[in-house]
Design a protein around this motif. Structure first.
Motif, PDB file in Angstrom:
ATOM      1  N   GLY A 126       0.814  -1.212   0.000  1.00 45.07           N
ATOM      2  CA  GLY A 126       0.000   0.000   0.000  1.00 45.07           C
ATOM      3  C   GLY A 126       0.844   1.257   0.000  1.00 45.07           C
ATOM      4  O   GLY A 126       0.631   2.163   0.810  1.00 45.07           O
ATOM      5  N   GLU A 127       1.786   1.309  -0.909  1.00 45.84           N
ATOM      6  CA  GLU A 127       2.663   2.486  -1.007  1.00 45.84           C
ATOM      7  C   GLU A 127       2.801   2.902  -2.474  1.00 45.84           C
ATOM      8  O   GLU A 127       2.566   2.103  -3.381  1.00 45.84           O
ATOM      9  CB  GLU A 127       4.069   2.152  -0.491  1.00 45.84           C
ATOM     10  N   VAL A 128       3.213   4.139  -2.669  1.00 44.39           N
ATOM     11  CA  VAL A 128       3.682   4.572  -3.990  1.00 44.39           C
ATOM     12  C   VAL A 128       5.186   4.758  -3.876  1.00 44.39           C
ATOM     13  O   VAL A 128       5.681   5.036  -2.769  1.00 44.39           O
ATOM     14  CB  VAL A 128       2.998   5.885  -4.453  1.00 44.39           C
ATOM     15  N   PRO A 129       5.906   4.580  -4.969  1.00 42.34           N
ATOM     16  CA  PRO A 129       5.465   4.354  -6.338  1.00 42.34           C
ATOM     17  C   PRO A 129       5.242   2.871  -6.659  1.00 42.34           C
ATOM     18  O   PRO A 129       5.758   1.998  -5.979  1.00 42.34           O
ATOM     19  CB  PRO A 129       6.661   4.864  -7.151  1.00 42.34           C
TER      20      PRO A 129
ATOM     21  N   GLN B  30       8.743  -0.506  -4.918  1.00 44.33           N
ATOM     22  CA  GLN B  30      10.036  -0.162  -4.322  1.00 44.33           C
ATOM     23  C   GLN B  30      10.915   0.591  -5.325  1.00 44.33           C
ATOM     24  O   GLN B  30      11.373   0.039  -6.329  1.00 44.33           O
ATOM     25  CB  GLN B  30      10.805  -1.395  -3.796  1.00 44.33           C
ATOM     26  N   SER B  31      11.166   1.841  -5.006  1.00 44.95           N
ATOM     27  CA  SER B  31      11.909   2.681  -5.954  1.00 44.95           C
ATOM     28  C   SER B  31      13.284   2.101  -6.296  1.00 44.95           C
ATOM     29  O   SER B  31      13.727   2.193  -7.444  1.00 44.95           O
ATOM     30  CB  SER B  31      12.042   4.108  -5.422  1.00 44.95           C
ATOM     31  N   MET B  32      13.949   1.498  -5.316  1.00 45.19           N
ATOM     32  CA  MET B  32      15.286   0.954  -5.612  1.00 45.19           C
ATOM     33  C   MET B  32      15.190  -0.184  -6.646  1.00 45.19           C
ATOM     34  O   MET B  32      16.012  -0.275  -7.565  1.00 45.19           O
ATOM     35  CB  MET B  32      15.960   0.471  -4.321  1.00 45.19           C
TER      36      MET B  32
ATOM     37  N   VAL C  71      10.352   8.807   8.555  1.00 43.46           N
ATOM     38  CA  VAL C  71       9.593  10.063   8.624  1.00 43.46           C
ATOM     39  C   VAL C  71       8.356  10.013   7.715  1.00 43.46           C
ATOM     40  O   VAL C  71       7.653  11.005   7.541  1.00 43.46           O
ATOM     41  CB  VAL C  71      10.471  11.299   8.268  1.00 43.46           C
ATOM     42  N   ASN C  72       8.112   8.841   7.186  1.00 42.49           N
ATOM     43  CA  ASN C  72       7.014   8.615   6.258  1.00 42.49           C
ATOM     44  C   ASN C  72       5.647   8.897   6.906  1.00 42.49           C
ATOM     45  O   ASN C  72       5.506   8.846   8.123  1.00 42.49           O
ATOM     46  CB  ASN C  72       7.136   7.133   5.838  1.00 42.49           C
ATOM     47  N   LEU C  73       4.660   9.167   6.060  1.00 43.72           N
ATOM     48  CA  LEU C  73       3.287   9.454   6.512  1.00 43.72           C
ATOM     49  C   LEU C  73       2.787   8.420   7.525  1.00 43.72           C
ATOM     50  O   LEU C  73       2.270   8.762   8.589  1.00 43.72           O
ATOM     51  CB  LEU C  73       2.372   9.488   5.274  1.00 43.72           C
TER      52      LEU C  73
ATOM     53  N   MET D 146      16.344   7.401   6.491  1.00 44.24           N
ATOM     54  CA  MET D 146      15.636   8.685   6.528  1.00 44.24           C
ATOM     55  C   MET D 146      14.164   8.523   6.116  1.00 44.24           C
ATOM     56  O   MET D 146      13.276   8.588   6.946  1.00 44.24           O
ATOM     57  CB  MET D 146      16.332   9.697   5.596  1.00 44.24           C
ATOM     58  N   GLN D 147      13.921   8.284   4.829  1.00 46.80           N
ATOM     59  CA  GLN D 147      12.545   8.290   4.324  1.00 46.80           C
ATOM     60  C   GLN D 147      11.585   7.382   5.108  1.00 46.80           C
ATOM     61  O   GLN D 147      10.499   7.822   5.491  1.00 46.80           O
ATOM     62  CB  GLN D 147      12.552   7.951   2.820  1.00 46.80           C
ATOM     63  N   PRO D 148      11.991   6.122   5.421  1.00 49.15           N
ATOM     64  CA  PRO D 148      10.979   5.250   6.054  1.00 49.15           C
ATOM     65  C   PRO D 148      10.612   5.663   7.471  1.00 49.15           C
ATOM     66  O   PRO D 148       9.516   5.355   7.925  1.00 49.15           O
ATOM     67  CB  PRO D 148      11.643   3.863   6.075  1.00 49.15           C
TER      68      PRO D 148
HETATM   69  N1  LIG Z   1      10.831   1.952   0.154  1.00 50.72           N
HETATM   70  C1  LIG Z   1       9.724   2.426  -0.619  1.00 50.72           C
HETATM   71  C2  LIG Z   1       9.051   3.543   0.130  1.00 50.72           C
HETATM   72  C3  LIG Z   1       7.673   3.818  -0.404  1.00 50.72           C
HETATM   73  C4  LIG Z   1       6.924   4.756   0.521  1.00 50.72           C
HETATM   74  O1  LIG Z   1       7.158   4.803   1.726  1.00 50.72           O
HETATM   75  N2  LIG Z   1       6.024   5.515  -0.067  1.00 50.72           N
HETATM   76  C5  LIG Z   1       5.259   6.451   0.712  1.00 50.72           C
HETATM   77  C6  LIG Z   1       5.244   7.802   0.055  1.00 50.72           C
HETATM   78  S1  LIG Z   1       6.864   8.461  -0.086  1.00 50.72           S
HETATM   79  C7  LIG Z   1       3.832   5.954   0.824  1.00 50.72           C
HETATM   80  O2  LIG Z   1       3.301   5.431  -0.120  1.00 50.72           O
HETATM   81  N3  LIG Z   1       3.214   6.138   1.978  1.00 50.72           N
HETATM   82  C8  LIG Z   1       1.867   5.750   2.186  1.00 50.72           C
HETATM   83  C9  LIG Z   1       1.571   5.569   3.613  1.00 50.72           C
HETATM   84  O3  LIG Z   1       2.441   5.805   4.444  1.00 50.72           O
HETATM   85  O4  LIG Z   1       0.438   5.180   3.902  1.00 50.72           O
HETATM   86  C10 LIG Z   1      10.223   2.885  -1.989  1.00 50.72           C
HETATM   87  O5  LIG Z   1      11.388   3.236  -2.090  1.00 50.72           O
HETATM   88  O6  LIG Z   1       9.451   2.872  -2.967  1.00 50.72           O
END
Ligand SMILES: N[C@@H](CCC(=O)N[C@@H](CS)C(=O)NCC(=O)O)C(=O)O
Length: 213
Positions: free
Chosen positions: A52-55, A66-68, A109-111, A105-107
């Protein structure tokens, strides 16, 4: 190709830059992460991306999250304008840089994390901001140290790479979290070059069809 994206998702922003850089045309499909509790949680979308994530990238019958992983796939299928490097050590160092963003970082501080901090632990806006600032600063100071040794015009010398494509969206994220970036001289220098590039400009959140002021 079809890219499921949200304008201010930093992970989607990375992939948008990569697709633009490689000049791969794609159809943009917006997934609103907030409206109605978040479209990323809908069953139809979770068939594509079970987390349940983008992209999410769809290429014919192939579906990738998974962007990577998407970066890896793009380099394998469109080897022009490589995102990593043909040199194994250089590629691994670029990957190492990206992983500071992608895992440190990103994971955190994610939503979803910010929502859990609020609902599960009662963290108010100030506490959530302080949490994000801590992880952003920890990561940014690490990236800055790496860049002191590796940067030229871009993160690794004078060639745009995946490192720049992971860095720039994270700076967008950090600014949203009100992090003061002024002490990160190398980061800011690289950013000045990146933001002049067409691939980066086209990928900016404000230039996406689902942008909301
Ligand atoms: N490791 C994943 C991270 C994906 C991710 O965390 N996406 C966030 C937006 S940047 C998201 O979809 N969040 C939805 C949520 O937290 O419900 C990637 O690199 O694609």
């Amino acid at each position: 190709m079809i890219l499921y994206s949200y304008f201010q998702s930093s992970a989607s922003y990375r992939v948008r830059i990569a697709l633009n850089h490689k000049e791969i045309p794609y159809e943009y499909r917006a997934v609103h992460l907030v409206r109605e509790g978040g479209e990323q949680h809908k069953a139809d979308y979770k068939n594509l991306n079970p987390l349940g994530e983008v992209p999410t990238l769809v290429h014919g019958q192939k579906i990738l999250a998974q962007s990577m992983a998407i970066f890896f796939y793009l380099d394998q299928t469109y080897p022009e304008k490589i995102l990593f490097s043909k040199d194994a050590y250089e590629a691994a160092r670029i990957l190492q840089f990206c992983e500071v963003v992608n895992s440190g970082m990103q994971p955190v501080v994610n939503l979803r994390v910010r929502q859990e901090l609020e609902t599960r632990f009662g963290a108010d806006a100030k506490a959530r901001e302080s949490w994000c600032a801590y992880f952003n600063e920890r990561g940014l100071s690490t990236l800055e140290k790496i860049l002191e040794k590796t940067s030229g015009r871009f993160c690794f010398g004078d060639q745009v790479s995946a490192a720049d494509m992971f860095l720039i969206p994270q700076l967008f994220n950090a600014r949203r979290n009100k992090v003061d970036l002024s002490k990160y001289k190398c980061i800011l220098k690289v950013e000045t070059e990146c933001v002049k590039q067409e691939a980066f400009i086209k990928a900016q959140p404000k230039n996406q069809p689902d942008f909301e002021a």
